[in-house]
Design a protein around this motif. Structure first.
Motif, PDB file in Angstrom:
ATOM      1  N   UNK A 471      -9.032   2.764  -9.381  1.00  8.74           N
ATOM      2  CA  UNK A 471      -8.011   2.887 -10.424  1.00  8.74           C
ATOM      3  C   UNK A 471      -7.199   1.613 -10.444  1.00  8.74           C
ATOM      4  N   UNK A 472      -6.978   1.088 -11.626  1.00  6.34           N
ATOM      5  CA  UNK A 472      -6.200  -0.145 -11.778  1.00  6.34           C
ATOM      6  C   UNK A 472      -5.365  -0.053 -13.053  1.00  6.34           C
ATOM      7  N   UNK A 502      -8.403   6.519 -18.597  1.00  3.82           N
ATOM      8  CA  UNK A 502      -7.730   6.923 -17.353  1.00  3.82           C
ATOM      9  C   UNK A 502      -7.434   5.733 -16.434  1.00  3.82           C
ATOM     10  N   UNK A 504      -9.717   3.988 -14.967  1.00  2.24           N
ATOM     11  CA  UNK A 504     -10.662   4.168 -13.858  1.00  2.24           C
ATOM     12  C   UNK A 504     -11.899   3.287 -14.090  1.00  2.24           C
ATOM     13  N   UNK A 535      -3.484  -0.821  -7.087  1.00  5.07           N
ATOM     14  CA  UNK A 535      -4.526   0.080  -7.558  1.00  5.07           C
ATOM     15  C   UNK A 535      -4.891   1.098  -6.491  1.00  5.07           C
ATOM     16  N   UNK A 536      -5.862   1.926  -6.816  1.00  3.14           N
ATOM     17  CA  UNK A 536      -6.325   2.935  -5.867  1.00  3.14           C
ATOM     18  C   UNK A 536      -7.762   2.649  -5.467  1.00  3.14           C
ATOM     19  N   UNK A 537      -8.018   2.687  -4.176  1.00  2.00           N
ATOM     20  CA  UNK A 537      -9.386   2.447  -3.700  1.00  2.00           C
ATOM     21  C   UNK A 537     -10.239   3.703  -3.817  1.00  2.00           C
ATOM     22  N   UNK A 538      -9.630   4.813  -4.174  1.00  3.88           N
ATOM     23  CA  UNK A 538     -10.412   6.016  -4.468  1.00  3.88           C
ATOM     24  C   UNK A 538      -9.759   6.735  -5.625  1.00  3.88           C
ATOM     25  N   UNK A 539     -10.300   6.502  -6.809  1.00  4.85           N
ATOM     26  CA  UNK A 539      -9.672   7.047  -8.011  1.00  4.85           C
ATOM     27  C   UNK A 539      -9.738   8.566  -8.027  1.00  4.85           C
ATOM     28  N   UNK A 540     -10.926   9.116  -7.693  1.00  5.73           N
ATOM     29  CA  UNK A 540     -11.035  10.567  -7.829  1.00  5.73           C
ATOM     30  C   UNK A 540     -11.828  11.257  -6.731  1.00  5.73           C
ATOM     31  N   UNK A 541     -12.456  10.505  -5.856  1.00  4.91           N
ATOM     32  CA  UNK A 541     -13.339  11.153  -4.875  1.00  4.91           C
ATOM     33  C   UNK A 541     -12.668  11.467  -3.550  1.00  4.91           C
ATOM     34  N   UNK A 542     -11.493  10.954  -3.332  1.00  5.48           N
ATOM     35  CA  UNK A 542     -10.776  11.266  -2.100  1.00  5.48           C
ATOM     36  C   UNK A 542     -11.116  10.329  -0.953  1.00  5.48           C
TER      37      UNK A 542
ATOM     38  N   UNK B 305      -0.847   4.829 -11.755  1.00  5.11           N
ATOM     39  CA  UNK B 305      -2.249   5.182 -11.979  1.00  5.11           C
ATOM     40  C   UNK B 305      -2.382   6.652 -12.358  1.00  5.11           C
ATOM     41  N   UNK B 307      -5.189   8.233 -11.898  1.00  5.53           N
ATOM     42  CA  UNK B 307      -6.065   8.796 -10.867  1.00  5.53           C
ATOM     43  C   UNK B 307      -5.839   8.054  -9.560  1.00  5.53           C
ATOM     44  N   UNK B 308      -5.498   8.794  -8.524  1.00  6.24           N
ATOM     45  CA  UNK B 308      -5.333   8.167  -7.214  1.00  6.24           C
ATOM     46  C   UNK B 308      -5.445   9.251  -6.152  1.00  6.24           C
ATOM     47  N   UNK B 309      -6.610   9.356  -5.555  1.00  9.06           N
ATOM     48  CA  UNK B 309      -6.824  10.379  -4.536  1.00  9.06           C
ATOM     49  C   UNK B 309      -6.933   9.745  -3.154  1.00  9.06           C
ATOM     50  N   UNK B 310      -5.854   9.111  -2.744  1.00  5.54           N
ATOM     51  CA  UNK B 310      -5.858   8.471  -1.424  1.00  5.54           C
ATOM     52  C   UNK B 310      -4.789   9.116  -0.538  1.00  5.54           C
TER      53      UNK B 310
END
Lengths: 590, 590
Positions: A471-472, A502, A504, A535-542, B305, B307-310
């Motif tokens: 995610x960015x 999104x 993503x 940003x997020x290194x895991x947008x949706x997978x956890x 974001x 989406x962010x699942x961290x």
């Protein structure tokens, strides 16, 4: 100009609304990758999509046959180098044969990056088994090796634990008794639903007791006025979708894994999926939860209210904490009404800025009917057309740098079509779009979606691929792609696509074969870059097992410390889903 | 039949869409009660609405003049008996005179239901003042009695604390230094924004240090592609709305108090407001927060974001915890695009079941454009028409048992109008509606809203009123009203209205004068009934000081225990907003 004319012509000629064919919402579900046992027996390519979209490490090069309830056809995957693994993590060979499953997994216990087994955890003995048999009335105490093999193995066939016991409770009370006992005995447990985690979140790492809630699969109530559904955690997402379809409602989330994944797992992982742009995240949709804590305490937060400001809203702690704070046993969720009209446009832009502008325009002009906004770049498009049979360029008169798919969903078909056409005409006129076409029937829509959804499969066919799910901020998304191209030069093909609506990005780096030097140029650069942009290194997978030690890229040290403190409060012995989500180092400090 | 014909005619003749007049979104904002200094200088009746909607106890019978920046006109409120107070809580007389504020408050410290001052808290000394002057550079250290008087007094003029110090930090770093110091000195603090809490949540109870974040009022960024706004906590809601209006976006929440309330406070109280039906709760809209913990630790969770699942999504802990877990200093929020078309229908149903069915139909047929669904019963309607000057029955040919207001907001005016008319025609045909009219211009829409919004004012004019703000399952809402009527007989007029689309009932019991016997028949019955139906005793106003000891009606003992444990982790000395949200008894046990 030729394109504009062509586009105008195409748009004008798009006279058949998809909803003419009826039940097109159903159709749109079905053309997306699904692992449904009922719908996907002949959808091996969809399954490849699903696998490819898993986006994560540790399978380098393998061939496999897949056989489970859903998939029977043979296919070959070569040179799959999932990014995010770090060098040297992946040496597994998973082989599935049509006459049964034989698996050769990398043994987690032997891997440096996996924490050592926590020695404070007890191991199962015969007294434990007797107790569990008593609690469950002799049913759902699984010690059979073959059944355990499945439950020990993750969806990606990448990780394998060595649990000797799976429990299948049927009531909250049973879950509570099991956890109370495990906590007092210091037996570690792993909560499991459909076991479709993509980050090793739902399998035991060592010998944890598997608590599978799949037998808790009752729909408890549905309110047709408010659209509020209450059900047990083990309900399979697709079953809930079918139930709601008859009631005139839909689930607010839709996933490729819907045929297997369970709502309790969806909530525990804060699943994103295909409807997030329209209906938001589960933090907005979930109205209540029943959760069992590590010590067996049942937290009844199963409200069915849209408004309730009475104290801390604790349920949110359990949405996305991957079963490490408690086991979700019941769910209350707000479901949106089913709307009958769906349209799909496949469009071309010359630059990324235009894609962003089109998104803004779509949000304003299509407003309430916008339901998907996806993009792929020319590298992705070229790859799909090269690798996938039977696909044609919907805009064949010229190549374009970017392609955008826009889906609308609304309550009146003529209105939606008129809005879409007006929006497109203006976008062409203003120069944001250089070409475009609206799907005229189900087949055309299917082929458009197939292009977007086919990118992962095309990447796999091309060779090795390093995959990142990020995610960015939207304006930064393509900067990373361009920087990565500069960094890698001609050594790799950098391919970008994803859920632009999104923010993503699916960043994929394709090379003829796996190369440690390439990986060293990608990582940790990609994580550091993402981290710098917040940003997020895991947008949706956890996070699961796979990224527990990478949590700091998207969270400050202080935040991770608070996470660890909350874990300590709710699960002092750390028996719930150990080795996952939080770095072991942080937990041991807290 | 006459009604149907009349309705059809009215509907057919509703040819002027409200949006013909331009900027009607703005208009719809303006016709709702506002405490804005810029817009409400002549809106004393709107202010009465706002006050009346506050819904809470402890003012029995008083007259007052209001004078603050916004309100200068004199009005009289008689016999205001706010339910939810419990017998004997209310004996305050608040008097505001136009030449200055003179307040005669009930002294909180003398009241049995308010916990005693926590003796572990220190009191301010001159060293403390020196330190704070140093941290804040000599500005924003307020000891002036008049300024403190305002900050010590709640919006309802019901509670008054005795703080000797208000601090006005301008940066997160300053908030951090202040809290670190207060924590080490064991000085209790109360976070304060616009001080518009309706439950005594934002004023000191004793001598807590007031930390007012109103000086932190910068907009930090806005992304026009994603609609994501990042700002400081002290931004006034209405200022954010104005800013976004220029950008083509809106805030996902709108409140009567928007002219004073601040976004940090909105988030800390999980404010609901008028747009919740369409845009959901702040748990869905808020993407990130920066929060300072009791010990001064800054939690940077200011993601932008979708989406962010961290890891654990900790920001949700601070949404709705009323400043008792940390002070929100920065906010990242997803804002929806502004849509140009707004319509309003005023409709009649013969029974409550029809209202529910109409809601289902509206959600399906109006689907994506439905933006408000309000109801009032015949008792509410009669009262409004009796008490408020200049209002006429929009459906004068007959009385009806229930009235429903349906608002639509969409991107294309002709479409919205067509949808609404089709929906209404079908609803009339199917017998769900017995009459109805669509507003043909701004004045008509204003008069329709005035009926719905005028109920609280009409109740106040009628005499004493016991007010309850409840969330209930929609199908149960009117059962409570009918049970209450049976229970009270002819002794009281039970009036019902509210946000049916959100399951939010405003239950009001009107009597000629305040009567302990009536209250004894209402409470605790109304709370117990709500609790039995798994309803909420505070739909949107929170717990604050007022309902801390009533938390158990809507939360299990186990859940409250976990809340207390989390409070203990994040604020071990309990310095943040003490005596609020959680029962003191639970905190002392944990």
């Amino acid at each position: 100009m030729k394109y504009l004319t062509a586009a105008s012509r195409l748009l004008r000629h798009s006279s058949r609304n998809l909803s003419d064919l009826g039940s097109n919402l159903q159709f749109f579900c079905s053309i997306r990758p699904s692992s449904s046992c009922t719908s996907a027996s002949n959808s091996i390519s969809a399954h490849i999509d699903a696998i490819a979209r898993l986006s994560y490490p540790s399978l380098r090069s393998y061939e496999r046959f897949i056989q489970d309830d859903c998939f029977h056809r043979k296919f070959t995957l070569k040179n799959i180098c999932f990014g995010g693994s770090g060098v040297g993590i992946l040496h597994s060979l998973a082989r599935f044969q049509s006459d049964g499953i034989r698996t050769h997994h990398r043994n987690l216990a032997s891997t440096a990056s996996i924490p050592e087994r926590n020695k404070s955890f007890a191991t199962i003995n015969s007294d434990d088994i007797s107790y569990f048999n008593k609690v469950l009335g002799g049913r759902g105490v699984v010690q059979d090796e073959e059944k355990l093999d499945d439950a020990n193995t993750d969806w990606m066939r990448k990780y394998k634990g060595s649990s000797k016991l799976m429990l299948q409770p049927r009531t909250t009370q049973e879950v509570s008794q099991i956890l109370d006992y495990c906590n007092s005995r210091c037996l570690a447990v792993v909560p499991q639903g459909g076991n479709t985690s993509l980050v090793g979140g739902s399998i035991p790492v060592y010998d944890e007791v598997i608590i599978n809630v799949g037998s808790m699969n009752n729909i408890l109530s549905f309110d047709k006025v408010s659209g509020i559904l209450v059900c047990e955690a083990g309900c399979i997402l697709e079953n809930l979708m079918s139930f709601l379809d008859n009631e005139g409602y839909i689930m607010p989330l839709d996933l490729g894994a819907k045929g297997s994944c369970q709502i309790g797992g969806n909530i525990s992982t804060n699943a994103g999926g295909l409807r997030l742009l329209r209906y938001g995240s589960l933090h907005g949709s979930v109205l209540g939860l029943e959760v069992v804590l590590a010590n067996g305490t049942v937290l009844d937060m199963l409200g069915t209210l849209r408004k309730d400001n009475t104290g801390y809203d604790l349920k949110h702690l359990f949405i996305g904490s991957e079963g490490s704070l408690g086991i979700v046993t019941k769910v209350s969720i707000l479901t949106p009404p089913k709307l009958p009209s769906v349209n799909l446009a496949f469009l071309a832009c010359e630059d990324y800025l235009s894609c962003q502008k089109i998104l803004v325009e779509a949000k304003t002009k299509l407003g309430e009917i916008l339901s998907a906004f996806e993009f792929l770049d020319i590298n992705a498009m070229d790859l799909v057309l090269k690798q996938l049979d039977g696909l044609r360029d919907p805009l064949p008169s010229s190549k374009h740098n970017f392609y955008v798919l826009i889906e609308t969903t609304g309550s009146m078909e003529s209105h939606d079509k008129e809005k879409l056409e007006a929006f497109l005409a203006q976008a062409i006129e203003s120069g944001l779009l250089t070409d475009g076409v609206v799907a005229q029937d189900i087949n055309q829509a299917s082929s458009f979606w197939r292009i977007r959804e086919g990118v992962p499969e095309a990447l796999l066919k091309e060779g090795a691929v390093y995959k990142y799910d990020l995610s960015l901020p939207p304006e930064k998304i393509y900067d990373l792609v361009e920087e990565m191209r500069q960094r890698l030069g001609t050594a790799a093909n950098v391919v970008a696509y994803g859920h632009l609506g999104d923010g993503n990005l699916h960043l994929n780096i394709s090379t003829p074969q796996y190369d440690d030097n390439i990986l060293a140029k990608i990582e940790p650069f990609v994580y550091e870059w993402t981290s710098k942009q917040r940003g997020s290194i895991s947008a949706e997978h956890g996070i699961g097992l796979m990224k527990a030690n990478k949590l700091h890229y998207s969270n400050s040290a202080e935040t991770v410390q608070v996470m660890a403190a909350i874990k300590k409060v709710l699960d002092p012995s750390g028996i719930l889903n150990p080795y996952k989500v939080l770095p072991t180092s942080v937990l041991s400090q807290s």
